[in-house]
Design a protein around this motif. Structure first.
Motif, PDB file in Angstrom:
ATOM      1  N   TYR A  71       5.301  45.932  49.946  1.00 30.24           N
ATOM      2  CA  TYR A  71       5.157  44.482  50.090  1.00 30.24           C
ATOM      3  C   TYR A  71       5.188  44.082  51.565  1.00 30.24           C
ATOM      4  O   TYR A  71       4.428  43.205  51.997  1.00 30.24           O
ATOM      5  N   ALA A  72       6.061  44.704  52.333  1.00 28.60           N
ATOM      6  CA  ALA A  72       6.129  44.398  53.762  1.00 28.60           C
ATOM      7  C   ALA A  72       4.821  44.749  54.460  1.00 28.60           C
ATOM      8  O   ALA A  72       4.353  44.027  55.349  1.00 28.60           O
ATOM      9  N   GLU A  73       4.226  45.858  54.035  1.00 28.62           N
ATOM     10  CA  GLU A  73       2.941  46.262  54.621  1.00 28.62           C
ATOM     11  C   GLU A  73       1.853  45.240  54.318  1.00 28.62           C
ATOM     12  O   GLU A  73       1.053  44.884  55.194  1.00 28.62           O
ATOM     13  N   LEU A  74       1.823  44.748  53.091  1.00 29.87           N
ATOM     14  CA  LEU A  74       0.818  43.755  52.720  1.00 29.87           C
ATOM     15  C   LEU A  74       0.997  42.467  53.522  1.00 29.87           C
ATOM     16  O   LEU A  74       0.020  41.856  53.970  1.00 29.87           O
ATOM     17  N   LEU A  75       2.244  42.060  53.728  1.00 34.33           N
ATOM     18  CA  LEU A  75       2.508  40.826  54.468  1.00 34.33           C
ATOM     19  C   LEU A  75       2.219  40.966  55.955  1.00 34.33           C
ATOM     20  O   LEU A  75       2.198  39.967  56.673  1.00 34.33           O
ATOM     21  N   GLY A  76       1.990  42.180  56.412  1.00 38.95           N
ATOM     22  CA  GLY A  76       1.651  42.378  57.811  1.00 38.95           C
ATOM     23  C   GLY A  76       0.232  41.992  58.156  1.00 38.95           C
ATOM     24  O   GLY A  76      -0.148  42.014  59.337  1.00 38.95           O
ATOM     25  N   HIS A  77      -0.564  41.611  57.171  1.00 34.98           N
ATOM     26  CA  HIS A  77      -1.960  41.241  57.405  1.00 34.98           C
ATOM     27  C   HIS A  77      -2.081  39.713  57.450  1.00 34.98           C
ATOM     28  O   HIS A  77      -1.685  39.018  56.504  1.00 34.98           O
ATOM     29  N   ARG A  78      -2.644  39.221  58.518  1.00 29.05           N
ATOM     30  CA  ARG A  78      -2.740  37.778  58.722  1.00 29.05           C
ATOM     31  C   ARG A  78      -3.515  37.085  57.603  1.00 29.05           C
ATOM     32  O   ARG A  78      -3.123  36.001  57.153  1.00 29.05           O
ATOM     33  N   ARG A  79      -4.583  37.698  57.163  1.00 23.38           N
ATOM     34  CA  ARG A  79      -5.397  37.076  56.112  1.00 23.38           C
ATOM     35  C   ARG A  79      -4.592  36.912  54.823  1.00 23.38           C
ATOM     36  O   ARG A  79      -4.690  35.881  54.141  1.00 23.38           O
ATOM     37  N   VAL A  80      -3.813  37.937  54.485  1.00 19.66           N
ATOM     38  CA  VAL A  80      -2.972  37.847  53.300  1.00 19.66           C
ATOM     39  C   VAL A  80      -1.972  36.703  53.441  1.00 19.66           C
ATOM     40  O   VAL A  80      -1.736  35.925  52.501  1.00 19.66           O
TER      41      VAL A  80
END
Length: 413
Positions: free
Chosen positions: A195-204
């Motif tokens: 989840y932390a990895e996914l939140l690292g993307h600005r678009r997400v």
């Protein structure tokens, strides 16, 4: 399959909208004030938000159907617990369990859409599903008002037990959309890092923020309108159901417009337009709540415009986020849902915390949340022109996704 997915996605609405007209009666029966009873919505959102973080990785690893079945069992148990509650804290706790079960149906139905479709086509299908599922909140408050007219508020929760049992019985006809060869074998204990990895993307973050802040406003609307309409403006529970239903009609209309325009204009552009409309409506609502000059009409019209923006914001933000990581659709769906309902917790709790007997707290919260949604959509989601090349790439992505799901019978692109 469209009907089943619509029912699964409607569980969030069914669980809340049906008992909204009973909130004032529940406050009297449980000897609690309006703010305390409104915390049953916040308690539900806590379970709904955190529960999704569990179901997403489970479904990516074990498939979609089994977690849905387990969630339905928890939903049935939670609904029965609500029906036998004797005080407000007890009701809040059972609502949280009910929510943990209900969110499995919602988060996995979204993941199943992404299993089957991609790109703008996924946004189009999400809008279609949301139009169908809007029947639940359209009739929910009215049905709840009718049940309350002939029985006590407890009968509403026994009705939810029946809905859960019927859905569980119908689950055997739902096909599995995630075959074993496409499942994520990552250990479940690594879900938090994922989840932390996914939140690292600005678009997400942009998609999650646009939908999340908007959900904060939606649940401020859900928590605040019973008091604003029934207590402050003295409308009947049955008429409240009609007012609530008018907003659902607006959602259905904008979802249909979105499904027709998304292939031509693009989901991001329509999402931004929706956030602009929601922000304008929120500001007008806050002004009316502060001054009271518009009376009941000054409350109804901005609320209708605000809630109608759902058709442009929710489906497109979810589809955009899911399209960013299609191979982790379950986890992404859970993350987006958790963020959305997490802000919903904040929105409904703020309305309950600052409740003063007037519509002002609700209007102020909705205005702030809608402005936050606008800023996320404008500043964090990159602007991409809807060129023919983009449309071609989207078509190729859809084609590849449908090829992967060829064994599922009855699916027509």
């Amino acid at each position: 399959m469209l009907a089943i997915l619509s029912v699964l996605m409607a569980f969030a609405s069914i669980s809340t909208d049906l008992y909204l007209p009973a909130l004032p009666a529940m406050a009297i029966a449980l000897r609690a004030n309006a703010g305390t009873v409104e915390l049953t919505i916040s308690g539900y959102l806590v379970g709904f938000s955190l529960g999704q973080l569990l179901w997403g990785p489970l479904s990516d690893r074990y498939g979609r159907r089994l977690p849905i079945a387990i969630g339905l069992v928890l939903f049935i148990a939670g609904s029965a617990g609500c029906a036998i509650s004797t005080n407000a804290p007890m009701l809040v706790g059972w609502r949280a369990l009910q929510a943990v079960g209900a969110c499995a149906s919602v988060v996995l139905a979204r993941a199943m859409v992404r299993d089957l479709y991609a790109g703008h086509r996924a946004a189009q299908m999400m809008s279609t599903l949301m139009t169908v599922m809007a029947i639940a909140p359209l009739v929910g408050p009215s049905a709840g008002g009718l049940i309350l007219h002939v029985a006590s508020w407890r009968a509403i929760f026994w009705t939810l037990v029946g809905v859960g049992l019927a859905t569980l019985a119908a689950l055997h006809v739902l096909p599995e959309t995630l075959p074993p060869e496409r499942r994520n074998r990552q250990p479940l204990h690594r879900a938090a890092a994922g989840y932390a990895e996914l939140l690292g993307h600005r678009r997400v973050l942009g998609y999650a923020g646009a939908g999340g802040f908007f959900y904060g406003g939606i649940y401020a609307y859900i928590a605040g309108t019973p008091s604003a309409y029934i207590t402050y403006y003295h409308v009947s529970p049955q008429f409240y159901g009609l007012l609530f239903g008018a907003g659902i009609v607006g959602i259905m209309l904008t979802n249909q417009i979105n499904s027709r325009l998304v292939m031509k204009l693009g989901s991001d552009r329509l999402m931004r337009a929706g956030t602009v409309g929601a922000a304008i409506a929120g500001i007008l609502l806050a002004l009316d709540g502060w001054t009271g000059l518009g009376g009941l009409s000054g409350l109804v019209i901005p609320l209708f415009l605000f809630i109608s923006a759902t058709g442009f914001i929710v489906a497109n933000s979810i589809a955009g986020a899911l399209g960013s990581f299609p191979e982790r659709a379950g986890a992404m769906s859970a993350l987006i849902g958790a963020i959305q309902y997490g802000t919903g917790i904040t929105g409904s709790a703020l309305v309950g915390l600052f409740a003063d007997g007037t519509p002002w707290p609700m209007g102020c919260v909705i205005a702030l949340m809608s402005i936050g949604s606008l800023l996320c959509a404008m500043l964090l989601v990159p602007v991409a022109a809807a060129s023919s090349g983009e449309a071609k790439a989207t078509g190729q992505e859809n084609h590849a996704a449908l090829n992967k799901t060829a064994p599922i019978e009855g699916m027509t692109p």
